[in-house]
Design a protein around this motif. Structure first.
Motif, mmCIF file in Angstrom:
data_model
loop_
_atom_site.group_PDB
_atom_site.id
_atom_site.type_symbol
_atom_site.label_atom_id
_atom_site.label_comp_id
_atom_site.label_asym_id
_atom_site.label_seq_id
_atom_site.Cartn_x
_atom_site.Cartn_y
_atom_site.Cartn_z
ATOM 1 N N UNK A 31 0.841 -1.198 0.000
ATOM 2 C CA UNK A 31 0.000 0.000 0.000
ATOM 3 C C UNK A 31 0.869 1.238 0.000
ATOM 4 N N UNK A 32 0.252 2.395 -0.262
ATOM 5 C CA UNK A 32 0.974 3.651 -0.203
ATOM 6 C C UNK A 32 1.650 3.975 -1.519
ATOM 7 N N UNK A 33 2.793 4.637 -1.431
ATOM 8 C CA UNK A 33 3.532 5.077 -2.615
ATOM 9 C C UNK A 33 5.011 4.844 -2.394
ATOM 10 N N UNK A 34 5.732 4.678 -3.479
ATOM 11 C CA UNK A 34 7.176 4.515 -3.394
ATOM 12 C C UNK A 34 7.825 5.124 -4.623
ATOM 13 N N UNK A 35 9.098 5.388 -4.511
ATOM 14 C CA UNK A 35 9.895 5.920 -5.617
ATOM 15 C C UNK A 35 11.064 4.982 -5.847
ATOM 16 N N UNK A 36 11.271 4.631 -7.097
ATOM 17 C CA UNK A 36 12.351 3.724 -7.456
ATOM 18 C C UNK A 36 13.008 4.215 -8.741
ATOM 19 N N UNK A 37 14.138 3.600 -9.068
ATOM 20 C CA UNK A 37 14.783 3.924 -10.338
ATOM 21 C C UNK A 37 14.006 3.356 -11.519
ATOM 22 N N UNK A 38 13.533 2.102 -11.363
ATOM 23 C CA UNK A 38 12.875 1.415 -12.484
ATOM 24 C C UNK A 38 11.657 0.664 -11.951
ATOM 25 N N UNK A 39 10.524 0.818 -12.610
ATOM 26 C CA UNK A 39 9.338 0.029 -12.304
ATOM 27 C C UNK A 39 9.143 -0.964 -13.442
ATOM 28 N N UNK A 40 8.781 -2.195 -13.106
ATOM 29 C CA UNK A 40 8.699 -3.285 -14.083
ATOM 30 C C UNK A 40 7.317 -3.910 -14.011
ATOM 31 N N UNK A 41 6.685 -4.075 -15.172
ATOM 32 C CA UNK A 41 5.377 -4.726 -15.254
ATOM 33 C C UNK A 41 5.574 -6.171 -15.688
ATOM 34 N N UNK A 42 5.249 -7.102 -14.804
ATOM 35 C CA UNK A 42 5.327 -8.517 -15.131
ATOM 36 C C UNK A 42 6.543 -9.198 -14.525
ATOM 37 N N UNK A 43 6.293 -10.300 -13.805
ATOM 38 C CA UNK A 43 7.384 -11.061 -13.184
ATOM 39 C C UNK A 43 7.579 -12.389 -13.901
ATOM 40 N N UNK A 44 7.658 -12.308 -15.243
ATOM 41 C CA UNK A 44 8.036 -13.464 -16.042
ATOM 42 C C UNK A 44 9.543 -13.466 -16.250
ATOM 43 N N UNK A 45 10.053 -14.315 -17.154
ATOM 44 C CA UNK A 45 11.494 -14.364 -17.391
ATOM 45 C C UNK A 45 12.108 -13.018 -17.757
ATOM 46 N N UNK A 46 11.424 -12.233 -18.600
ATOM 47 C CA UNK A 46 11.986 -10.941 -19.004
ATOM 48 C C UNK A 46 11.980 -9.955 -17.848
ATOM 49 N N UNK A 47 10.831 -9.817 -17.165
ATOM 50 C CA UNK A 47 10.746 -8.857 -16.070
ATOM 51 C C UNK A 47 11.692 -9.176 -14.930
ATOM 52 N N UNK A 48 11.786 -10.443 -14.552
ATOM 53 C CA UNK A 48 12.670 -10.826 -13.454
ATOM 54 C C UNK A 48 14.139 -10.733 -13.850
ATOM 55 N N UNK A 49 14.453 -11.044 -15.106
ATOM 56 C CA UNK A 49 15.836 -10.882 -15.565
ATOM 57 C C UNK A 49 16.257 -9.426 -15.491
ATOM 58 N N UNK A 50 15.388 -8.526 -15.970
ATOM 59 C CA UNK A 50 15.705 -7.100 -15.894
ATOM 60 C C UNK A 50 15.855 -6.661 -14.445
ATOM 61 N N UNK A 51 14.936 -7.095 -13.591
ATOM 62 C CA UNK A 51 15.009 -6.710 -12.188
ATOM 63 C C UNK A 51 16.268 -7.219 -11.510
ATOM 64 N N UNK A 52 16.640 -8.445 -11.814
ATOM 65 C CA UNK A 52 17.843 -9.024 -11.214
ATOM 66 C C UNK A 52 19.097 -8.280 -11.660
ATOM 67 N N UNK A 53 19.207 -8.016 -12.956
ATOM 68 C CA UNK A 53 20.389 -7.325 -13.481
ATOM 69 C C UNK A 53 20.500 -5.906 -12.916
ATOM 70 N N UNK A 54 19.380 -5.233 -12.809
ATOM 71 C CA UNK A 54 19.395 -3.844 -12.339
ATOM 72 C C UNK A 54 19.698 -3.747 -10.847
#
Length: 546
Positions: free
Chosen positions: A16-39
């Protein structure tokens, strides 16, 4: 633009609430999780939203039911990219097993190797039918269809009308739910490229005379893989581990059960995302946004609305469901899966989960298979009650002669939305229109993965688009054109694992131009793009400022 660190400590329960991040990612499939892991590994803060309340991995997830594990779609862990192989090993270092590869086609009570081995196929078909097939093939080679537009045109030119009708038409129309003459030739060129009927026949004759020991796969210089690596508890094991590492880094959060509501440009190059979760809405501000969501769905939720939303709305997807049967039998067949080229049944493919990994099936005296039915969300198959689907699967396995229904001791159904982006005759123009508009208007919005780019990529291709996107974000500029990944693909399971070199070190990409050797190494990787030329980048900047 730099929004700095998150307002709140990251945790998987932060919903809940709000947050600020460098990158927001839509989808936790192979592409989304790979990007999140690398970043996150590089020190960036990320927030990933996933609409599924339980599983990460998308179509690569592993669903568990009473101790039985189901691979949704079947995922061999094989890649020609050493960079992808290294990443798999890094995320899941101790849980891969080596498994034998076997897939066959079932047609009129007989089994045929897959990919199709023409010499074997012609032998199984008998003298009269194989003669007709060869005559049809030679006729079409002499008089090819010149204006090749459809899957039917392309495949007929390659194999002739007879073999096309036997080994391609029925199964392909089951998968896609549309006539082959309405499907784009792009799909055939991408998935069947490199297979040669005449090459396979010649190879088969040499093999029968003891002159050729290579697998008779119709590929003149390529070798079909005989084994592959696989996580011992299914592909979801890989993506569970990636999620856990992202969270453990202290730089990332994965919000389960959260769907994209709106992705709004803040007018300064950044993004404000609103997601719907089980406890209400959450807002996330970020400098960059990465989307692996279906392109059609993303177009509806971007603000300001893209001018190409109409084109994106025409993109179509094919869904499917898996009916898993638990059977009182030690095993049924050795295949990882069998393609069903038979119009008497609706099932398109049958997986044998123990052949993927013995640990997928908890009882050694029980076989577990998954029947895959291709459908559209909301149609009769998709909407049928689970118990009716289990009964249908039992009847069809009996029709095929593969299982005695009396030995079935249990069943379960798993539905998968938007499993396959449809390649109809208009998809390429519709994708290109939206892609180019987003690149021009929103350079900090990045599309990745199979559905995010509306491209029928394999798991390693989806990962590569995310890896290159992460490199672009970390470098602060567009070093790589991710749309070139898998643009000129060869058959996915031919060649050596990790045969082609991967990405350069991030430090090299950030601090100095690539060397000639690095450029050569990158462009040798099948489907991995060249770095954009200086002229292209300058032209893009000029058009942007105009």
């Amino acid at each position: 633009m730099d929004y700095g660190t998150p307002r709140n400590a990251f945790s998987s329960s932060h919903t809940t609430g709000a947050m600020e991040v460098d990158v927001v990612i839509v989808g936790a499939g192979p592409a989304g999780l790979t990007a999140g892991y690398q970043l996150t590994k590089a020190g960036k803060t990320v927030a990933i939203i996933e609409q599924d309340p339980t599983y990460v991995g998308g179509i690569s997830r592993t669903v568990e039911h009473e101790g039985y594990r189901f691979d949704i779609g079947g995922h061999r862990f094989f890649s020609k990219s050493q960079a992808v192989v290294d990443l798999w090993n890094e995320i899941l270092p101790d849980d891969f097993i080596q498994r034998p590869r076997m897939s066959r086609i079932y047609y009129e009570g007989k089994f045929y190797s897959y990919p199709l081995r023409a010499f074997e196929a012609l032998s199984n078909l008998g003298v009269l039918r194989s003669t007709a097939c060869m005559a049809s093939y030679l006729w079409r080679r002499a008089f090819p269809i010149k204006d090749v537009r459809s899957f039917e045109d392309w495949t007929t030119n390659q194999f002739g009308e007879k073999l096309y009708s036997i080994f391609f038409k029925t199964y392909t129309e089951k998968v896609w739910g549309m006539p082959c003459n309405e499907m784009s030739a792009d799909w055939a060129a991408q998935r069947i490229k490199g297979l040669s009927l005449m090459g396979a026949v010649v190879d088969g004759l040499k093999r029968s005379l003891g002159l050729n020991k290579r697998p008779n796969d119709g590929q003149a210089v390529k070798t079909l893989l005989e084994t592959f690596r696989y996580p011992r508890l299914g592909p979801g094991m890989m993506w569970d581990a990636a999620r856990d590492k992202i969270i453990a880094s202290g730089k990332g959060v994965v919000l389960m059960g959260h769907s994209l509501d709106r992705l709004a440009s803040d007018g300064q190059g950044g993004w404000s995302m609103t997601a719907n979760g089980p406890d209400g809405k959450i807002q996330i501000r970020a400098a960059h946004a990465i989307s692996s969501a279906p392109m059609r769905e993303l177009a509806k939720r971007i603000h300001p609305l893209p001018a190409t939303t109409l084109e994106a709305s025409k993109l179509r997807y094919r869904d499917f469901l898996t009916v898993a049967l638990m059977i009182d039998s030690e095993d049924l067949f050795p295949d990882n899966w069998i393609y069903i080229h038979d119009s008497k049944v609706k099932v398109g493919r049958v997986q044998n989960f123990r052949s993927w990994s013995p640990e997928m099936v908890p009882d050694p005296k029980v076989a577990c298979v998954g029947l895959e039915y291709f459908c559209f969300e909301g149609d009769g198959l998709w909407s049928a009650p689970d118990d009716e689907l289990v009964e249908l699967a039992k009847r069809e396995m009996e029709i095929l002669g593969l299982v005695d229904p009396k030995k079935v001791i249990g069943g379960a159904v798993v539905r998968q939305e938007k499993a396959y982006p449809v390649y109809d005759e208009d998809y390429a123009a519709n994708v290109a229109a939206m892609r180019h508009e987003l690149e021009e208007r929103f350079p900090t919005l990045h599309l990745v993965g199979r559905n995010g780019m509306h491209r029928y990529n394999n798991q390693d291709h989806a990962m590569m688009t995310a890896m290159l996107t992460a490199e672009n974000i970390l470098a602060g500029k567009r070093l790589y054109d991710t749309w070139c990944v898998n643009e000129d693909a060869e058959y996915h399971e031919a060649g050596d694992e990790g045969a082609e070199t991967g990405l350069p070190a991030r430090e090299a990409a950030e601090t100095r131009p690539l060397t000639d050797d690095q450029v050569a190494a990158l462009t040798s990787l099948r489907g991995v793009p060249e770095r954009l030329s200086t002229e292209v980048e300058q032209d893009r900047q000029q058009r942007k400022s105009a």
